[in-house]
Design a protein around this motif. Sequence first.
Motif: not given
Length: 289
Positions: A83-85, A234-237, A151-152
């Motif tokens: 659900f986060a993704m 990875p938390s933003l992917w 970035l990021d």
Amino acid sequence: MKRSTKKAPGRALLFLVLGAAALPVWWVLWFFALGALQSPEELAILYGPVLRDAPGLAGWTVLPSWPTLRPLAELLLDTPEFFAMFWNSCRLALPQLLGQLLVGAPAAWAFSRLRFFGRQALFGLYLLLMVLPFQVTMVPGYLVLGSLGLLDTRWAVVLPGVFSTFPVFIMAKSFDAVPRAMLEAARIDGAGPLQTFLRIGLPLGAPGVAAAAVLGFLDGWNLIEQPMTYLKSPSLWPLSIAMPGFSAASGLGGLALAASLVALVPAVLVFLCGQRYLELGIQSSGLKG
């Protein structure tokens, strides 16, 4: 009756050809749905020889031998990272789509109905940018976003997408179909350029705007190269790039197939709801006002 009888074999042949061409697509969708209803034991028996070098031969069934909802229940109830993704994908696709409509619609109207110096050259530049692949603009975009400190962050993906040229091209061709006589009548009645755009251009060019919205959402939902290049955390992917790692972590089981199936649902729903407008937008692109 004779004419319809003569056309019947041709229609049947056309149906068979189109059905055969669509079969690979439907097979993939059926594979996802089938795998989401199969138990890990059945998946291991069928696909273990291919994915795990297990002894024996791989197989495939039209229907699951022991259907189960366990993969879907595990995905929806016990997998919060999915659900986060999913939410990351929404936070990338929806703001990008909104920005494309807010920026692209006025730009498309200007290219279609306003006459100004350098209009053709600027529109030609838009077309050139539209056909350039991401690999060409990747390094300049990376340097610009890095200098801006973006970035990021999600804005590194959203902002370049907002100023995409493809929605402008689609909407401009749709605005070309707006009758000039109606615009002249509005000008005689005292309507200004902004009123003409809001009260005449947008309602009559709605099919093109809707078509751009459908294609813009599908493009934003399925982004791969931009998030891979500009997002390191990875938390933003989004789902599009986090799904392979999620599938690998889940192993050979219905959880990975269920995740792929659920990730496909928003794109399919948007396409089905906007299919009519997409067809009208494509048709109106070939008309001239």
